[in-house]
Scaffold this motif. Structure first.
Motif, mmCIF file in Angstrom:
data_model
loop_
_atom_site.group_PDB
_atom_site.id
_atom_site.type_symbol
_atom_site.label_atom_id
_atom_site.label_comp_id
_atom_site.label_asym_id
_atom_site.label_seq_id
_atom_site.Cartn_x
_atom_site.Cartn_y
_atom_site.Cartn_z
ATOM 1 N N ASP A 40 -27.796 -14.039 -10.421
ATOM 2 C CA ASP A 40 -28.859 -13.158 -10.895
ATOM 3 C C ASP A 40 -28.966 -11.858 -10.111
ATOM 4 N N ALA A 41 -28.437 -11.815 -8.909
ATOM 5 C CA ALA A 41 -28.579 -10.634 -8.064
ATOM 6 C C ALA A 41 -27.220 -10.216 -7.517
ATOM 7 N N PHE A 42 -27.021 -8.942 -7.429
ATOM 8 C CA PHE A 42 -25.766 -8.429 -6.902
ATOM 9 C C PHE A 42 -26.053 -7.721 -5.583
ATOM 10 N N GLU A 43 -25.713 -8.383 -4.468
ATOM 11 C CA GLU A 43 -25.931 -7.844 -3.141
ATOM 12 C C GLU A 43 -24.597 -7.797 -2.406
ATOM 13 N N ASP A 44 -24.466 -6.872 -1.458
ATOM 14 C CA ASP A 44 -23.258 -6.809 -0.630
ATOM 15 C C ASP A 44 -23.488 -7.606 0.637
ATOM 16 N N GLU A 45 -22.793 -8.727 0.736
ATOM 17 C CA GLU A 45 -22.919 -9.615 1.891
ATOM 18 C C GLU A 45 -21.682 -10.504 1.919
ATOM 19 N N CYS A 46 -21.168 -10.802 3.088
ATOM 20 C CA CYS A 46 -19.995 -11.662 3.196
ATOM 21 C C CYS A 46 -20.333 -12.914 3.978
ATOM 22 N N GLY A 47 -19.725 -14.028 3.601
ATOM 23 C CA GLY A 47 -19.864 -15.276 4.330
ATOM 24 C C GLY A 47 -18.581 -15.563 5.088
ATOM 25 N N PRO A 48 -18.630 -16.480 6.033
ATOM 26 C CA PRO A 48 -17.454 -16.757 6.850
ATOM 27 C C PRO A 48 -16.346 -17.513 6.116
ATOM 28 N N CYS A 49 -16.670 -18.281 5.093
ATOM 29 C CA CYS A 49 -15.671 -19.066 4.359
ATOM 30 C C CYS A 49 -15.431 -18.411 3.001
ATOM 31 N N PRO A 50 -14.183 -18.115 2.650
ATOM 32 C CA PRO A 50 -13.934 -17.402 1.401
ATOM 33 C C PRO A 50 -14.292 -18.175 0.134
ATOM 34 N N THR A 51 -14.453 -19.502 0.209
ATOM 35 C CA THR A 51 -14.848 -20.264 -0.979
ATOM 36 C C THR A 51 -16.221 -20.907 -0.823
ATOM 37 N N CYS A 53 -19.983 -21.572 -1.377
ATOM 38 C CA CYS A 53 -20.856 -21.375 -2.536
ATOM 39 C C CYS A 53 -21.942 -20.336 -2.252
ATOM 40 N N PHE A 54 -22.197 -20.038 -0.970
ATOM 41 C CA PHE A 54 -23.235 -19.091 -0.592
ATOM 42 C C PHE A 54 -22.734 -17.651 -0.524
ATOM 43 N N ASN A 55 -21.433 -17.405 -0.757
ATOM 44 C CA ASN A 55 -20.890 -16.044 -0.705
ATOM 45 C C ASN A 55 -21.533 -15.171 -1.765
ATOM 46 N N THR A 56 -21.959 -14.000 -1.348
ATOM 47 C CA THR A 56 -22.474 -12.995 -2.272
ATOM 48 C C THR A 56 -21.730 -11.707 -2.000
ATOM 49 N N PRO A 57 -21.624 -10.778 -2.908
ATOM 50 C CA PRO A 57 -22.142 -10.852 -4.267
ATOM 51 C C PRO A 57 -21.266 -11.730 -5.144
ATOM 52 N N LEU A 58 -21.729 -11.939 -6.364
ATOM 53 C CA LEU A 58 -20.938 -12.666 -7.337
ATOM 54 C C LEU A 58 -19.638 -11.902 -7.527
ATOM 55 N N GLY A 59 -18.536 -12.597 -7.433
ATOM 56 C CA GLY A 59 -17.225 -11.966 -7.496
ATOM 57 C C GLY A 59 -16.456 -12.152 -6.205
ATOM 58 N N ASN A 60 -17.129 -12.561 -5.136
ATOM 59 C CA ASN A 60 -16.474 -12.716 -3.841
ATOM 60 C C ASN A 60 -15.528 -13.908 -3.779
ATOM 61 N N LEU A 61 -15.585 -14.842 -4.719
ATOM 62 C CA LEU A 61 -14.653 -15.967 -4.717
ATOM 63 C C LEU A 61 -13.360 -15.617 -5.443
ATOM 64 N N THR A 62 -13.319 -14.429 -6.061
ATOM 65 C CA THR A 62 -12.121 -13.999 -6.767
ATOM 66 C C THR A 62 -11.412 -12.935 -5.956
ATOM 67 N N ILE A 63 -10.158 -12.729 -6.256
ATOM 68 C CA ILE A 63 -9.402 -11.681 -5.590
ATOM 69 C C ILE A 63 -8.902 -10.745 -6.682
ATOM 70 N N PRO A 64 -9.204 -9.480 -6.693
ATOM 71 C CA PRO A 64 -10.035 -8.787 -5.719
ATOM 72 C C PRO A 64 -11.517 -9.065 -5.952
ATOM 73 N N ALA A 65 -12.292 -8.909 -4.900
ATOM 74 C CA ALA A 65 -13.715 -9.227 -4.953
ATOM 75 C C ALA A 65 -14.487 -8.305 -5.881
ATOM 76 N N ASN A 66 -13.937 -7.146 -6.218
ATOM 77 C CA ASN A 66 -14.669 -6.234 -7.101
ATOM 78 C C ASN A 66 -14.430 -6.527 -8.581
ATOM 79 N N THR A 67 -13.749 -7.636 -8.900
ATOM 80 C CA THR A 67 -13.563 -8.052 -10.277
ATOM 81 C C THR A 67 -14.927 -8.394 -10.859
ATOM 82 N N PRO A 68 -15.264 -7.878 -12.049
ATOM 83 C CA PRO A 68 -16.576 -8.205 -12.614
ATOM 84 C C PRO A 68 -16.704 -9.708 -12.861
#
Length: 180
Positions: A40-51, A53-68
């Motif tokens: 629901d929200a798009f924020e710029d924030e990184c988590g320590p583990c690339p997978t 579930c708490f990684n934000t923004p949405l798209g960070n589990l994909t490569i590249p992270a800027n994929t919609p």
């Protein structure tokens, strides 16, 4: 009572937050609630583990992270470690491959209930993946899960008590074109 939880144990009355999401001691519920907040929200924030579930923004589990992306695909695991499966209505026909272990959270309500959209599993060629075991049609063939690299939204939703699951595994962030 959730997986591994003892009714005699009093839950902590203090709440922590992760990325603005209140963490109240119900692990799977907390993670699915966080996935919903991230969707629901798009924020710029990184988590320590690339997978994570708490990684934000949405798209960070994909490569590249800027994929919609508008969906964080996840699986729920039961007490014995097996993936939770749900039936969905197949668009082309309803045959014995109408089972999936992949979900998108649509809503969280009550103490720890959620409405989940069942996602149709697809292989790299866009074909539907039949996840059922060839010999026991009521069981998921875990080796077939590895063939899934894409998903389609279905019109099938289920309501679950998230306290009934022991783990949640985030798979990918994808764009399914789902309007909120």
């Amino acid at each position: 009572m959730g997986c591994g939880r003892n009714d005699n144990v009093v839950e902590s009355t203090t709440n922590d937050t992760v990325g603005g999401t209140i963490i109240d001691g119900r692990c799977v519920c907390d993670v699915v609630r966080a996935i919903k907040d991230i969707q629901d929200a798009f924020e710029d924030e990184c988590g320590p583990c690339p997978t994570s579930c708490f990684n934000t923004p949405l798209g960070n589990l994909t490569i590249p992270a800027n994929t919609p992306a508008d969906t964080r695909v996840f699986m729920l695991l039961t007490k014995d470690g097996s993936p939770f499966k749900a039936f969905y209505r197949d668009r082309d026909r309803c045959d014995n491959d109408c089972w999936s272990v992949f979900f998108r959270v649509e809503d969280i309500f009550g103490r720890c209930c959620a409405t989940l959209r069942v996602l149709e599993p697809r292989d790299r060629h866009g074909n539907e993946v039949n996840l059922l075991n060839e010999h026991n049609k009521s069981q998921i063939d875990l080796s077939k899960i590895c063939k899934v690299v894409d998903w389609d939204a279905t019109g099938s939703c289920i309501t679950v008590d998230l306290d009934c699951f022991c783990a949640v595994e985030c798979i990918a962030d994808v764009f399914l074109g789902i309007c909120d």
